[in-house]
Design a protein around this motif. Sequence first.
Motif, PDB file in Angstrom:
ATOM      1  N   UNK A 176       0.794  -1.225   0.000  1.00 51.52           N
ATOM      2  CA  UNK A 176       0.000   0.000   0.000  1.00 51.52           C
ATOM      3  C   UNK A 176       0.829   1.278   0.000  1.00 51.52           C
ATOM      4  N   UNK A 177       1.925   1.325   0.730  1.00 47.65           N
ATOM      5  CA  UNK A 177       2.855   2.455   0.685  1.00 47.65           C
ATOM      6  C   UNK A 177       4.252   1.898   0.423  1.00 47.65           C
ATOM      7  N   UNK A 178       5.127   2.666  -0.254  1.00 48.98           N
ATOM      8  CA  UNK A 178       6.379   2.088  -0.783  1.00 48.98           C
ATOM      9  C   UNK A 178       7.488   1.890   0.246  1.00 48.98           C
ATOM     10  N   UNK A 179       7.173   1.233   1.335  1.00 47.91           N
ATOM     11  CA  UNK A 179       8.212   0.892   2.307  1.00 47.91           C
ATOM     12  C   UNK A 179       9.178  -0.117   1.708  1.00 47.91           C
ATOM     13  N   UNK A 180       8.672  -0.994   0.836  1.00 47.92           N
ATOM     14  CA  UNK A 180       9.546  -2.009   0.237  1.00 47.92           C
ATOM     15  C   UNK A 180      10.712  -1.372  -0.510  1.00 47.92           C
ATOM     16  N   UNK A 181      10.457  -0.269  -1.222  1.00 45.05           N
ATOM     17  CA  UNK A 181      11.538   0.411  -1.923  1.00 45.05           C
ATOM     18  C   UNK A 181      12.590   0.957  -0.971  1.00 45.05           C
ATOM     19  N   UNK A 182      12.138   1.529   0.147  1.00 46.84           N
ATOM     20  CA  UNK A 182      13.075   2.063   1.137  1.00 46.84           C
ATOM     21  C   UNK A 182      13.913   0.957   1.750  1.00 46.84           C
ATOM     22  N   UNK A 183      13.296  -0.210   2.009  1.00 51.49           N
ATOM     23  CA  UNK A 183      14.033  -1.311   2.623  1.00 51.49           C
ATOM     24  C   UNK A 183      15.063  -1.895   1.651  1.00 51.49           C
ATOM     25  N   UNK A 184      14.729  -1.966   0.374  1.00 57.13           N
ATOM     26  CA  UNK A 184      15.705  -2.421  -0.624  1.00 57.13           C
ATOM     27  C   UNK A 184      16.883  -1.449  -0.674  1.00 57.13           C
ATOM     28  N   UNK A 185      16.577  -0.151  -0.721  1.00 54.31           N
ATOM     29  CA  UNK A 185      17.636   0.848  -0.767  1.00 54.31           C
ATOM     30  C   UNK A 185      18.551   0.778   0.444  1.00 54.31           C
ATOM     31  N   UNK A 186      17.964   0.648   1.637  1.00 51.12           N
ATOM     32  CA  UNK A 186      18.780   0.555   2.852  1.00 51.12           C
ATOM     33  C   UNK A 186      19.568  -0.748   2.895  1.00 51.12           C
ATOM     34  N   UNK A 187      18.987  -1.816   2.378  1.00 51.37           N
ATOM     35  CA  UNK A 187      19.683  -3.103   2.345  1.00 51.37           C
ATOM     36  C   UNK A 187      21.001  -2.978   1.595  1.00 51.37           C
ATOM     37  N   UNK A 188      20.982  -2.368   0.421  1.00 53.22           N
ATOM     38  CA  UNK A 188      22.199  -2.266  -0.381  1.00 53.22           C
ATOM     39  C   UNK A 188      23.144  -1.193   0.147  1.00 53.22           C
ATOM     40  N   UNK A 189      22.606  -0.213   0.865  1.00 57.88           N
ATOM     41  CA  UNK A 189      23.451   0.818   1.452  1.00 57.88           C
ATOM     42  C   UNK A 189      24.124   0.338   2.733  1.00 57.88           C
ATOM     43  N   UNK A 190      23.372  -0.363   3.578  1.00 54.26           N
ATOM     44  CA  UNK A 190      23.898  -0.763   4.881  1.00 54.26           C
ATOM     45  C   UNK A 190      24.676  -2.071   4.856  1.00 54.26           C
ATOM     46  N   UNK A 191      24.277  -2.993   3.977  1.00 54.66           N
ATOM     47  CA  UNK A 191      24.843  -4.344   4.030  1.00 54.66           C
ATOM     48  C   UNK A 191      26.013  -4.556   3.074  1.00 54.66           C
ATOM     49  N   UNK A 192      26.122  -3.746   2.041  1.00 56.23           N
ATOM     50  CA  UNK A 192      27.193  -3.933   1.062  1.00 56.23           C
ATOM     51  C   UNK A 192      28.426  -3.121   1.427  1.00 56.23           C
ATOM     52  N   UNK A 193      29.587  -3.662   1.101  1.00 49.05           N
ATOM     53  CA  UNK A 193      30.848  -2.950   1.270  1.00 49.05           C
ATOM     54  C   UNK A 193      31.619  -3.043  -0.040  1.00 49.05           C
ATOM     55  N   UNK A 194      31.804  -1.929  -0.751  1.00 48.69           N
ATOM     56  CA  UNK A 194      31.302  -0.591  -0.440  1.00 48.69           C
ATOM     57  C   UNK A 194      29.787  -0.510  -0.630  1.00 48.69           C
ATOM     58  N   UNK A 195      29.142   0.472   0.006  1.00 50.19           N
ATOM     59  CA  UNK A 195      27.689   0.594  -0.125  1.00 50.19           C
ATOM     60  C   UNK A 195      27.288   1.028  -1.526  1.00 50.19           C
ATOM     61  N   UNK A 196      26.077   0.641  -1.929  1.00 49.12           N
ATOM     62  CA  UNK A 196      25.522   1.117  -3.184  1.00 49.12           C
ATOM     63  C   UNK A 196      24.298   1.968  -2.890  1.00 49.12           C
ATOM     64  N   UNK A 197      24.225   3.099  -3.571  1.00 50.42           N
ATOM     65  CA  UNK A 197      23.087   3.996  -3.414  1.00 50.42           C
ATOM     66  C   UNK A 197      22.079   3.702  -4.515  1.00 50.42           C
ATOM     67  N   UNK A 198      20.846   3.464  -4.130  1.00 53.82           N
ATOM     68  CA  UNK A 198      19.793   3.081  -5.069  1.00 53.82           C
ATOM     69  C   UNK A 198      18.884   4.263  -5.371  1.00 53.82           C
ATOM     70  N   UNK A 199      18.678   4.528  -6.645  1.00 53.31           N
ATOM     71  CA  UNK A 199      17.665   5.500  -7.071  1.00 53.31           C
ATOM     72  C   UNK A 199      16.442   4.691  -7.498  1.00 53.31           C
ATOM     73  N   UNK A 200      15.267   5.120  -7.089  1.00 55.33           N
ATOM     74  CA  UNK A 200      14.064   4.399  -7.499  1.00 55.33           C
ATOM     75  C   UNK A 200      13.136   5.317  -8.273  1.00 55.33           C
ATOM     76  N   UNK A 201      12.384   4.697  -9.175  1.00 55.85           N
ATOM     77  CA  UNK A 201      11.417   5.423  -9.999  1.00 55.85           C
ATOM     78  C   UNK A 201      10.091   5.489  -9.264  1.00 55.85           C
ATOM     79  N   UNK A 202       9.512   6.691  -9.162  1.00 53.05           N
ATOM     80  CA  UNK A 202       8.244   6.854  -8.463  1.00 53.05           C
ATOM     81  C   UNK A 202       7.144   7.203  -9.461  1.00 53.05           C
TER      82      UNK A 202
END
Length: 277
Positions: free
Chosen positions: A85-111
């Motif tokens: 219903x609200x795009x929390x899934x996109x935020x969690x994917x973005x944080x997953x790749x930012x917090x868990x990857x070394x080096x981090x990857x920044x995700x841009x999403x289409x709205x």
Amino acid sequence: MFLNHGGIMKILKDFLNRYNDKIHDIELELNCKGYDSFGLNRDFLAKMVSVVEPFYKYYFRVESFGLENIPKDGRILLISNHSGQIPIDGAMIGLSLFLELKPPRFVRSMVERWVPELPFIGSIFNKAGQILGTRDNAKKLLENDNALLVFPEGVRGINKPFVDRYQLADFGTGFLRLAMQTNTPIIPIAVIGAEEQIPVIANFKTLGEKLGLPALPIPAFPGILPSKYRIYYGKPFYFKETETTTNEDILSYVNQVKDKIQEMINEGLNERKHIFW
């Protein structure tokens, strides 16, 4: 001992700025005022990560699988199921790749096109680096070697009724054509947990459209439930367009990606022991 105003403000400032260094390690093309051409602001993004990170770690308790399938650099097109219903899934994917990857990857999403028109919310999305879902914007980001997140189901996915949970809606072909035109690998993603965060009992689509929204879902419970998120990243797909590529070929490629994501969803559901843990 009680903290005075200055002590409280220092704690708040330290909390909001704790990801500054990590954000500044990401290469961004910014103007003299600290904004990129799409409206992203680095300092605002760092504060947003600091605010949302506790929800990632402690409310939704996100687990990520298959991170080894994410290239460390270069353009990638992340294709995921969409729900909740609200795009929390996109935020969690973005944080997953930012917090868990070394080096981090920044995700841009289409709205969706209606999101930037929302007061306050649209500005937050822009400053946090999320962009209007147009072909030109997507192509520019991929040509600059960004990680781009696309939900081919669109509003059909995020607003699906609870009875249709984890059943993919139709995929458009735009993402596949974009991947071929820009020579970009596609990473299939399956998100488990978002469907249960806001189960709905009805959806007043007509009324929602009159209010300028794609739908008006009526939740079964007030608030957002702390369903546990599990995010699965699959192996990359590589598709190449040739002089003989037909529309039927493209539809076949789209279905390959969709079928893989549905397979990953089904496997994730079988592995899950409970909605909340």
